[in-house]
Scaffold this motif. Structure first.
Motif, PDB file in Angstrom:
ATOM      1  N   ALA A   1      42.428  56.200  56.193  1.00 36.89           N
ATOM      2  CA  ALA A   1      41.559  55.023  56.213  1.00 36.89           C
ATOM      3  C   ALA A   1      42.433  53.780  56.123  1.00 36.89           C
ATOM      4  N   ILE A   2      42.226  52.853  57.035  1.00 34.91           N
ATOM      5  CA  ILE A   2      42.978  51.601  57.090  1.00 34.91           C
ATOM      6  C   ILE A   2      41.972  50.474  56.912  1.00 34.91           C
ATOM      7  N   GLY A   3      42.145  49.662  55.855  1.00 33.29           N
ATOM      8  CA  GLY A   3      41.142  48.637  55.588  1.00 33.29           C
ATOM      9  C   GLY A   3      41.677  47.467  54.808  1.00 33.29           C
ATOM     10  N   CYS A   4      40.748  46.615  54.401  1.00 29.90           N
ATOM     11  CA  CYS A   4      41.093  45.436  53.608  1.00 29.90           C
ATOM     12  C   CYS A   4      40.989  45.739  52.119  1.00 29.90           C
ATOM     13  N   TYR A   5      39.901  46.440  51.729  1.00 32.03           N
ATOM     14  CA  TYR A   5      39.634  46.671  50.315  1.00 32.03           C
ATOM     15  C   TYR A   5      40.026  48.083  49.904  1.00 32.03           C
ATOM     16  N   SER A   6      40.439  48.221  48.670  1.00 30.45           N
ATOM     17  CA  SER A   6      40.860  49.518  48.145  1.00 30.45           C
ATOM     18  C   SER A   6      39.688  50.496  48.088  1.00 30.45           C
ATOM     19  N   ALA A   7      40.003  51.772  48.157  1.00 31.80           N
ATOM     20  CA  ALA A   7      39.000  52.825  48.020  1.00 31.80           C
ATOM     21  C   ALA A   7      38.966  53.303  46.572  1.00 31.80           C
ATOM     22  N   TRP A   8      37.999  54.128  46.245  1.00 34.09           N
ATOM     23  CA  TRP A   8      37.883  54.677  44.897  1.00 34.09           C
ATOM     24  C   TRP A   8      37.370  56.107  44.981  1.00 34.09           C
ATOM     25  N   ASP A   9      37.687  56.862  43.975  1.00 30.99           N
ATOM     26  CA  ASP A   9      37.218  58.237  43.877  1.00 30.99           C
ATOM     27  C   ASP A   9      35.732  58.212  43.438  1.00 30.99           C
ATOM     28  N   PRO A  10      34.844  58.942  44.120  1.00 32.54           N
ATOM     29  CA  PRO A  10      35.054  60.053  45.055  1.00 32.54           C
ATOM     30  C   PRO A  10      34.995  59.672  46.531  1.00 32.54           C
ATOM     31  N   ALA A  11      35.173  58.391  46.865  1.00 34.49           N
ATOM     32  CA  ALA A  11      35.063  57.962  48.259  1.00 34.49           C
ATOM     33  C   ALA A  11      36.413  57.899  48.965  1.00 34.49           C
ATOM     34  N   LEU A  12      37.445  58.461  48.358  1.00 29.28           N
ATOM     35  CA  LEU A  12      38.788  58.370  48.926  1.00 29.28           C
ATOM     36  C   LEU A  12      38.926  59.203  50.195  1.00 29.28           C
ATOM     37  N   ALA A  13      39.588  58.626  51.194  1.00 26.50           N
ATOM     38  CA  ALA A  13      40.064  59.414  52.321  1.00 26.50           C
ATOM     39  C   ALA A  13      41.318  60.171  51.874  1.00 26.50           C
ATOM     40  N   ASP A  14      41.830  61.035  52.756  1.00 21.06           N
ATOM     41  CA  ASP A  14      43.050  61.772  52.409  1.00 21.06           C
ATOM     42  C   ASP A  14      44.217  60.813  52.162  1.00 21.06           C
ATOM     43  N   MET A  15      44.250  59.710  52.914  1.00 18.58           N
ATOM     44  CA  MET A  15      45.274  58.675  52.753  1.00 18.58           C
ATOM     45  C   MET A  15      44.616  57.332  53.019  1.00 18.58           C
ATOM     46  N   VAL A  16      44.941  56.317  52.205  1.00 20.57           N
ATOM     47  CA  VAL A  16      44.345  54.993  52.345  1.00 20.57           C
ATOM     48  C   VAL A  16      45.445  53.937  52.420  1.00 20.57           C
ATOM     49  N   VAL A  17      45.348  53.071  53.413  1.00 16.08           N
ATOM     50  CA  VAL A  17      46.215  51.895  53.515  1.00 16.08           C
ATOM     51  C   VAL A  17      45.311  50.673  53.426  1.00 16.08           C
ATOM     52  N   ALA A  18      45.348  49.945  52.316  1.00 18.39           N
ATOM     53  CA  ALA A  18      44.471  48.801  52.086  1.00 18.39           C
ATOM     54  C   ALA A  18      45.299  47.536  51.900  1.00 18.39           C
ATOM     55  N   ALA A  19      44.880  46.468  52.567  1.00 18.65           N
ATOM     56  CA  ALA A  19      45.638  45.221  52.530  1.00 18.65           C
ATOM     57  C   ALA A  19      45.739  44.670  51.122  1.00 18.65           C
ATOM     58  N   GLU A  20      44.647  44.757  50.335  1.00 19.09           N
ATOM     59  CA  GLU A  20      44.700  44.124  49.022  1.00 19.09           C
ATOM     60  C   GLU A  20      45.616  44.869  48.056  1.00 19.09           C
ATOM     61  N   ASP A  21      45.973  46.113  48.376  1.00 21.60           N
ATOM     62  CA  ASP A  21      46.961  46.795  47.554  1.00 21.60           C
ATOM     63  C   ASP A  21      48.328  46.143  47.691  1.00 21.60           C
ATOM     64  N   ARG A  22      48.541  45.424  48.796  1.00 22.56           N
ATOM     65  CA  ARG A  22      49.798  44.697  49.004  1.00 22.56           C
ATOM     66  C   ARG A  22      49.682  43.251  48.561  1.00 22.56           C
ATOM     67  N   THR A  23      48.596  42.580  48.991  1.00 22.45           N
ATOM     68  CA  THR A  23      48.500  41.139  48.759  1.00 22.45           C
ATOM     69  C   THR A  23      48.007  40.781  47.371  1.00 22.45           C
ATOM     70  N   ARG A  24      47.230  41.708  46.741  1.00 27.60           N
ATOM     71  CA  ARG A  24      46.587  41.451  45.450  1.00 27.60           C
ATOM     72  C   ARG A  24      45.689  40.213  45.510  1.00 27.60           C
ATOM     73  N   VAL A  25      45.058  39.987  46.692  1.00 30.12           N
ATOM     74  CA  VAL A  25      44.225  38.806  46.903  1.00 30.12           C
ATOM     75  C   VAL A  25      42.977  39.199  47.686  1.00 30.12           C
ATOM     76  N   ARG A  26      41.840  38.621  47.296  1.00 29.03           N
ATOM     77  CA  ARG A  26      40.632  38.623  48.122  1.00 29.03           C
ATOM     78  C   ARG A  26      40.254  37.180  48.419  1.00 29.03           C
ATOM     79  N   SER A  27      40.054  36.885  49.700  1.00 31.49           N
ATOM     80  CA  SER A  27      39.711  35.529  50.115  1.00 31.49           C
ATOM     81  C   SER A  27      39.104  35.591  51.499  1.00 31.49           C
ATOM     82  N   VAL A  28      38.597  34.471  51.970  1.00 25.90           N
ATOM     83  CA  VAL A  28      38.055  34.409  53.332  1.00 25.90           C
ATOM     84  C   VAL A  28      39.158  34.691  54.346  1.00 25.90           C
ATOM     85  N   ALA A  29      40.331  34.108  54.132  1.00 24.52           N
ATOM     86  CA  ALA A  29      41.442  34.320  55.065  1.00 24.52           C
ATOM     87  C   ALA A  29      41.848  35.792  55.112  1.00 24.52           C
TER      88      ALA A  29
END
Length: 479
Positions: free
Chosen positions: A50-78
């Protein structure tokens, strides 16, 4: 859920994937969770990546998740609009490790998604050019006429290459307020001369329609090739939507969402379903396309329905509307949508007329799922300071949110007993800026609770939830 239908849908999706890994690319990295979590999970729908903006959580996790906010630590309109650029390199590293070219599930395609899928990869979405043509606001009325949509469901409008004065537009459509839709994208409701400047900044040509006062509504529709020259069309239960609510009692949060639990007048629901069938048949004959799409409408106080837009894509509302299909014993439409996108037949849905008859009956009754999107509307950046992340919560006697259990599906929460599912909450290290998505709260009600009292008004229960969500956050102190 009927076990036979679930087994058939799971087998047909696996056959359509043909051993290829399923990869989801969506702002919500748990976009398909109502299909692979809950009381009747279908594991074939759980993504390998799963490739997305927001992090996933258990039990909704895919086998592997790449989320932008895990890198940026930011939520914003941009970040909400530019997240794919943030993760494309990390995503490419994971994609190249797959043992076969992927099937990429996304709301709509494009060059960026085709590049991400890589050589041999498949983007499971209709052609972007076809989608853009169908969704073009200035062509909307022509499309409805071509599809044979009854005049009673269409809104009076005119088409112009250049915008004339407001007085002329009012005379042309017969209302004081007019709605300007631009071929280049964008919509402006014009109430007075002060709004004409904003409308003129849109890129024409234009469709100018009469303003219709009422409750915004939507319906998710699935069309499936019948193996011959036509399509079978299945309409989900129509919803009431809210375009936004901001009240002083709830502080700097705004809410917008969709409610399938509020009953519809039968004639209006029947007309909406008929329009959906006509549009689906036209799209198949004209462009050879099928799959999931959404229709937006206005339901007036006099119980008339008027179409306002078509969105030929898997929409955000389709995730929770899937609960309507599960409530009548079927897997979510999205399994059939994926099969259609991959050219595989779908056999488990049954007779469309019977399905749509059940839809019409349910549409007139109370009870169903709902989803409320919560955003930080103003003020300074904030961080989560309480709670245990996404899951099932309950309001206590002091209207504070108390953690109950893990969960990722609206059925996981007993809403009529005060429980809710809070989904897509940020982690405590994520800084949320004004305009950012804070969370959604979801549930399934038998009719004892209403999330909204009107198109721009939340219910007392929703107001209490929003105030309690606000209390999970504290102002972010800049270091």
């Amino acid at each position: 859920m009927d076990a036979r239908h679930a087994a058939a849908a799971n087998a047909e999706l696996l056959a359509a994937l043909a051993g290829r890994p399923l990869v989801c690319v969506d702002r919500f990295s748990t976009v398909l969770r109502t299909g692979y979590t809950g009381p009747a999970p279908i594991e074939a729908l759980r993504p390998g990546l799963a490739i997305g903006c927001y992090s996933a959580w258990d039990p909704a996790l895919a086998d592997m998740v790449v989320a932008a906010e895990d890198r940026t630590r930011v939520r914003s309109v941009a970040e909400r609009h530019g997240w794919l650029r943030r993760v494309r390199h990390d995503a490419a590293r994971h994609l190249v490790k797959l043992d076969r070219p992927p099937v990429v599930f996304t709301r709509h395609g494009g060059a960026q998604l085709r590049e991400l899928a890589g050589p041999g990869g498949t983007v499971a979405a209709i052609d972007d050019g076809v989608r853009a043509t169908i969704e073009a606001g200035h062509l909307f009325d022509d499309l409805l006429r071509a599809a044979g949509v009854p005049a009673v469901a269409r809104i009076r409008c005119v088409h112009v290459d250049r915008l004339p004065g407001l007085a002329e537009l009012r005379r042309a459509v017969g209302t004081e307020r007019v709605v300007v839709q631009a071929g280049g994208g964008g919509t402006v409701i014009v109430s007075g001369e002060g709004d004409m400047g904003r409308a003129a900044r849109l890129l024409g040509p234009y469709r100018v329609a009469a303003y219709v006062d009422g409750w915004p509504a939507a319906v998710t529709v699935l069309s499936v090739p019948d193996g011959g020259d036509g399509v079978r069309v299945y309409a989900d239960r129509p919803s009431h939507t809210t375009t936004g609510a901001a009240e002083p009692a709830i502080g700097p949060l705004s809410a917008a969402g969709t409610d399938w639990s509020r009953p519809w007048p039968a004639p209006a629901a029947a007309l909406l379903i008929e329009c959906a069938e006509r549009v689906a048949v036209w799209a198949w004959r004209r462009y050879g396309i099928a799959g999931l799409f959404g229709m937006e409408a206005i339901l007036t106080a006099s119980e008339r329905v008027h179409l306002s837009a078509i969105k030929w894509r898997h929409q955000e509302g389709a995730e929770v509307s899937a609960v309507n299909q599960q409530a009548v014993g079927l897997p979510p439409f999205v399994l059939a949508h994926l099969a259609v996108m991959l050219g595989h037949p779908v056999t488990w849905l049954g007779d469309p007329q019977e399905f749509n008859h059940v839809t019409l009956l349910r549409a007139t009754q109370r009870g169903g799922p709902f989803s409320v999107r919560i955003r930080l509307s103003e003020g300074q950046p904030v961080r989560v300071a309480a709670g245990q992340g996404s899951g099932v919560y309950r309001l206590d006697n002091a209207d504070r949110l108390r953690w109950v259990r893990r969960g990722a599906h609206p059925f996981d929460a007993d809403t009529d007993q005060g429980e809710i599912l809070l989904a897509d909450l940020p982690g405590p290290e994520v800084v949320c800026h004004p305009g950012a998505d804070i969370a959604t709260f979801e549930g399934f009600t038998g009719g004892g609770m209403q999330p909204f009292h009107g198109p721009g008004s939340v219910s007392p229960f929703t107001r209490r939830v929003l105030a309690a969500v606000r209390d999970l956050f504290l102002p972010h102190e800049r270091r």
